[in-house]
Design a protein around this motif. Structure first.
Motif, PDB file in Angstrom:
ATOM      1  N   LEU A 134       0.835  -1.199   0.000  1.00 51.46           N
ATOM      2  CA  LEU A 134       0.000   0.000   0.000  1.00 51.46           C
ATOM      3  C   LEU A 134       0.874   1.256   0.000  1.00 51.46           C
ATOM      4  CD1 LEU A 134      -2.770  -1.145   2.502  1.00 51.46           C
ATOM      5  CD2 LEU A 134      -3.033  -0.757   0.050  1.00 51.46           C
ATOM      6  N   LYS A 135       2.004   1.185   0.672  1.00 52.26           N
ATOM      7  CA  LYS A 135       2.935   2.314   0.666  1.00 52.26           C
ATOM      8  C   LYS A 135       3.615   2.453  -0.685  1.00 52.26           C
ATOM      9  CE  LYS A 135       6.816   4.173   3.330  1.00 52.26           C
ATOM     10  NZ  LYS A 135       7.740   3.931   4.488  1.00 52.26           N
ATOM     11  N   GLU A 136       3.980   1.320  -1.270  1.00 52.87           N
ATOM     12  CA  GLU A 136       4.695   1.317  -2.556  1.00 52.87           C
ATOM     13  C   GLU A 136       3.819   1.774  -3.716  1.00 52.87           C
ATOM     14  OE1 GLU A 136       7.828   0.126  -5.351  1.00 52.87           O
ATOM     15  OE2 GLU A 136       7.887   0.264  -3.181  1.00 52.87           O
ATOM     16  N   CYS A 137       2.562   1.318  -3.727  1.00 54.80           N
ATOM     17  CA  CYS A 137       1.709   1.501  -4.908  1.00 54.80           C
ATOM     18  C   CYS A 137       0.852   2.754  -4.861  1.00 54.80           C
ATOM     19  CB  CYS A 137       0.810   0.276  -5.081  1.00 54.80           C
ATOM     20  SG  CYS A 137       1.750  -1.240  -5.328  1.00 54.80           S
ATOM     21  N   GLY A 138       0.847   3.431  -3.720  1.00 52.80           N
ATOM     22  CA  GLY A 138       0.065   4.655  -3.640  1.00 52.80           C
ATOM     23  C   GLY A 138      -1.400   4.402  -3.904  1.00 52.80           C
ATOM     24  N   LEU A 140      -1.082  -2.113  -7.616  1.00 50.15           N
ATOM     25  CA  LEU A 140      -1.231  -2.942  -6.417  1.00 50.15           C
ATOM     26  C   LEU A 140      -1.578  -4.373  -6.793  1.00 50.15           C
ATOM     27  CD1 LEU A 140      -1.591  -3.307  -3.319  1.00 50.15           C
ATOM     28  CD2 LEU A 140      -3.981  -2.634  -3.649  1.00 50.15           C
ATOM     29  N   GLU A 141      -2.530  -4.526  -7.694  1.00 47.34           N
ATOM     30  CA  GLU A 141      -2.955  -5.878  -8.055  1.00 47.34           C
ATOM     31  C   GLU A 141      -1.894  -6.611  -8.873  1.00 47.34           C
ATOM     32  OE1 GLU A 141      -7.012  -6.765  -9.017  1.00 47.34           O
ATOM     33  OE2 GLU A 141      -7.638  -4.728  -8.459  1.00 47.34           O
ATOM     34  N   GLN A 142      -1.094  -5.861  -9.638  1.00 47.87           N
ATOM     35  CA  GLN A 142      -0.008  -6.523 -10.357  1.00 47.87           C
ATOM     36  C   GLN A 142       1.008  -7.097  -9.376  1.00 47.87           C
ATOM     37  OE1 GLN A 142       0.771  -7.149 -14.064  1.00 47.87           O
ATOM     38  NE2 GLN A 142       1.500  -8.579 -12.516  1.00 47.87           N
ATOM     39  N   TYR A 143       1.308  -6.337  -8.325  1.00 50.47           N
ATOM     40  CA  TYR A 143       2.181  -6.858  -7.270  1.00 50.47           C
ATOM     41  C   TYR A 143       1.557  -8.095  -6.625  1.00 50.47           C
ATOM     42  CZ  TYR A 143       5.754  -3.161  -6.923  1.00 50.47           C
ATOM     43  OH  TYR A 143       6.822  -2.332  -7.152  1.00 50.47           O
ATOM     44  N   LEU A 144       0.250  -8.030  -6.333  1.00 52.58           N
ATOM     45  CA  LEU A 144      -0.426  -9.153  -5.679  1.00 52.58           C
ATOM     46  C   LEU A 144      -0.413 -10.400  -6.552  1.00 52.58           C
ATOM     47  CD1 LEU A 144      -3.494  -7.387  -4.007  1.00 52.58           C
ATOM     48  CD2 LEU A 144      -1.426  -8.251  -2.896  1.00 52.58           C
ATOM     49  N   ASP A 145      -0.437 -10.215  -7.870  1.00 45.21           N
ATOM     50  CA  ASP A 145      -0.344 -11.371  -8.768  1.00 45.21           C
ATOM     51  C   ASP A 145       0.973 -12.120  -8.561  1.00 45.21           C
ATOM     52  OD1 ASP A 145      -2.800 -10.802  -9.786  1.00 45.21           O
ATOM     53  OD2 ASP A 145      -2.139 -10.410 -11.832  1.00 45.21           O
ATOM     54  N   PHE A 146       2.054 -11.357  -8.296  1.00 44.41           N
ATOM     55  CA  PHE A 146       3.329 -12.011  -8.006  1.00 44.41           C
ATOM     56  C   PHE A 146       3.283 -12.706  -6.649  1.00 44.41           C
ATOM     57  CE2 PHE A 146       4.890  -9.272 -11.392  1.00 44.41           C
ATOM     58  CZ  PHE A 146       5.812 -10.091 -12.014  1.00 44.41           C
ATOM     59  N   VAL A 147       2.676 -12.053  -5.672  1.00 44.07           N
ATOM     60  CA  VAL A 147       2.583 -12.641  -4.332  1.00 44.07           C
ATOM     61  C   VAL A 147       1.819 -13.963  -4.375  1.00 44.07           C
ATOM     62  CG1 VAL A 147       1.572 -12.330  -2.026  1.00 44.07           C
ATOM     63  CG2 VAL A 147       2.771 -10.428  -3.142  1.00 44.07           C
ATOM     64  N   ALA A 148       0.722 -13.987  -5.132  1.00 45.51           N
ATOM     65  CA  ALA A 148      -0.154 -15.164  -5.180  1.00 45.51           C
ATOM     66  C   ALA A 148       0.189 -16.131  -6.300  1.00 45.51           C
ATOM     67  CB  ALA A 148      -1.604 -14.709  -5.327  1.00 45.51           C
TER      68      ALA A 148
END
Length: 533
Positions: free
Chosen positions: A273-277, A283-291
């Protein structure tokens, strides 16, 4: 028709894909998600719906049956599948579906008019680039001003590993003459690699991760997912970029719970949340990597609506929705006291010590699979607690619903969902579903649909009995009907592998199967429990 499109057509004519409803693509669900995030969706009951790649109309028929005033158009490249769809539509007596055999890329879509919902499930990643371009063009050109488009597709990074599996299957199976041969040889390749992949290698780890899932899938899924000539996954942000080039903006995922960073733990949520503003897409692109995500079901709207989208859930809009949830209490009976209890599953749960939350959970679970309006939920929760006022309960209910929606523990709709009339000692199922059961009796896997736009596979006995459930037949009537099917030879019972022939044992089998069928219909959300007589 281009050579590449002709190749895709031959694949689906040769091996038609299983055609059934996809719950997340239901217009009722799309409208509710749009409402949740700040947009006013078109009226579902009178909507115009276009499906690109409709197969044999399995995803259109349930919606058409639920909404006779709606108008639906389905387009598919496969003439075989369109013909199958027309047969089923005619058998069900539906006059609000039009099916067209056509190449989407060559289609003059302007003549079709404007649509409130455009659905494209299981097509975008599996066609050549120029067809993908045409899909986004039609989503833009044919979408009503306040309309919603749904597009599903394979995504990276999850599909990076699966591409290794696909490449191996294609190497051995793609050149074979028939679908059965292609699939058989491809499966043999997987068995070969599993035996010989070096322990600890990337290939071994990839197979260990993917093979258990592949071995639970039906053959037609494997053939179309892993052996088709085209399968082009992409990164989420690249799909949104391509949609933006066509004047379309990202609204949400069809399953909103996947969008919230909080569902992935605070160690993930806080830095992201801090990184993606304020960029939901980033945010969801990052979450795709997480998941390690492999598949998305994305909702798009006209880009001029982007400024009205709100990703922080608004309580006032939430209160206009109807909710359904079944949350089992992990220690049995719900206690309306201050003891701590946990509801849900080990993977997604709700823990609370608040009596008001427990009472609201009980109201929702007792109403399942039907919805409860916000006002009814508050009123019935207060009635269970006795002295609680609406002013005291509303903040608690707001917090509960917010949690259930974000965690994916509740379903929600703009209009109420009613499953059927509650009758004394009888179950009543709506005519369209009874008719669907009738026409599917001769199918290898008889399947119908429920009010939540879910496919319901049925066994033989349930398929035979369901048409009788018009609310006029009690349990004794159902046993007599099943007895008739036994006499006609349609149904035979076995115990321990031996046929049951003695009259008394046959009667016991009939009673057992009627009980099992009633439980199945209730569990499948096809009916509500009858009133005890």
């Amino acid at each position: 028709m281009s050579e590449t499109v002709s190749l895709v057509k031959s694949v689906y004519d040769e091996l038609p894909y299983t055609s059934h409803p996809f719950p997340q693509s239901a217009p009722e669900s799309l409208a509710a998600v749009a409402h949740l995030f700040g947009l006013d969706a078109p009226d579902v009951a009178t909507a115009r719906v276009l499906e690109l790649g409709c197969s044999s109309a399995g995803n259109l028929i349930p919606f058409a049956a639920r909404n006779p005033a709606a108008q639906l158009v389905g387009i598919d490249l496969s003439g075989v599948q369109i013909a199958l769809g027309k047969e089923r539509v005619d058998a069900l007596g539906l006059s609000n579906i039009r099916l067209i055999e056509a190449d989407v890329a060559a289609l003059d879509s302007k003549g079709l008019g404007s649509f409130d919902f455009v659905i494209c499930h299981g097509v975008y990643s599996w066609v050549p680039a120029h067809v993908r371009e045409a899909i986004l063009r039609i989503c833009k050109e044919n979408l009503a001003p306040d309309g919603i488009a749904y597009v599903s597709y394979n995504v990276y990074p999850g599909w990076k590993a699966r591409e290794i599996v696909r490449d191996a299957m294609m190497l051995r199976g793609a050149a074979r003459a028939t679908p059965a041969e292609r699939l058989g040889y491809a499966k043999g390749m997987l068995d070969f690699l599993e035996r010989l992949a070096p322990r600890g290698s990337i290939l071994a780890k990839t197979l260990e991760h993917t093979l258990p899932e592949l071995r639970t899938q039906q053959d037609n899924y494997l053939a179309h997912e892993y052996l088709e000539p085209f399968n082009a996954p992409c990164y989420f942000q690249d799909f949104i970029r391509d949609a933006g080039a066509h004047g379309l903006a990202y609204l949400a995922e069809a399953q909103p719970s996947t969008m919230f960073a909080s569902n992935y733990g605070q160690d993930v949520a806080e830095p992201l949340l801090k990184e993606c503003g304020h960029s939901q897409v980033l945010l969801e692109q990052y979450l795709d990597f997480v998941a390690n995500r492999t598949f998305r079901q994305t909702l798009l709207v006209h880009d001029r609506q982007a400024g009205d989208i709100r990703y922080r859930i608004d309580g006032e809009r939430m209160r206009k929705l109807h909710f359904a949830a079944r949350l089992s209490c992990q220690d049995g009976r719900i206690r309306l006291d201050s003891s701590r209890q946990v509801f849900g599953t080990n993977t997604s749960s709700l823990a609370t010590e608040k009596p008001a939350v427990k009472a609201a959970v009980k109201v929702l679970s007792d109403s399942w699979p039907e919805t409860v309006s916000y006002n009814d939920l508050v009123e019935r929760t207060g009635a269970l607690l006795g002295a609680a006022s609406e002013q005291e309960l509303m903040p608690v209910i707001d917090e509960l619903l917010d949690h259930l929606v974000i965690k994916g523990l509740a379903r929600f709709r703009i209009a109420p969902v009613r499953i059927g009339e509650r009758a004394e000692g009888r179950i009543a199922i709506e005519p369209a579903i009874r008719r669907a059961a009738e026409i599917s009796r001769d199918c290898a896997i008889p399947a119908i649909f429920n009010r939540w736009h879910e496919p319901v596979p049925l066994g033989l006995v349930a398929t035979l009995l369901l048409p009788e459930l018009d609310g006029s037949h009690d349990r004794a009537d159902l046993e007599r009907a099943l007895q008739d099917h036994v006499r006609s030879g349609k149904v035979r019972f076995e115990r321990g592998g031996e046929p049951v022939r003695e009259a008394g044992e046959i009667s016991k089998c009939i009673a057992e199967h009627v009980d099992a069928t009633m439980r199945q219909l209730l569990e499948a959300k096809l009916a509500v429990p009858p009133i005890a007589s």
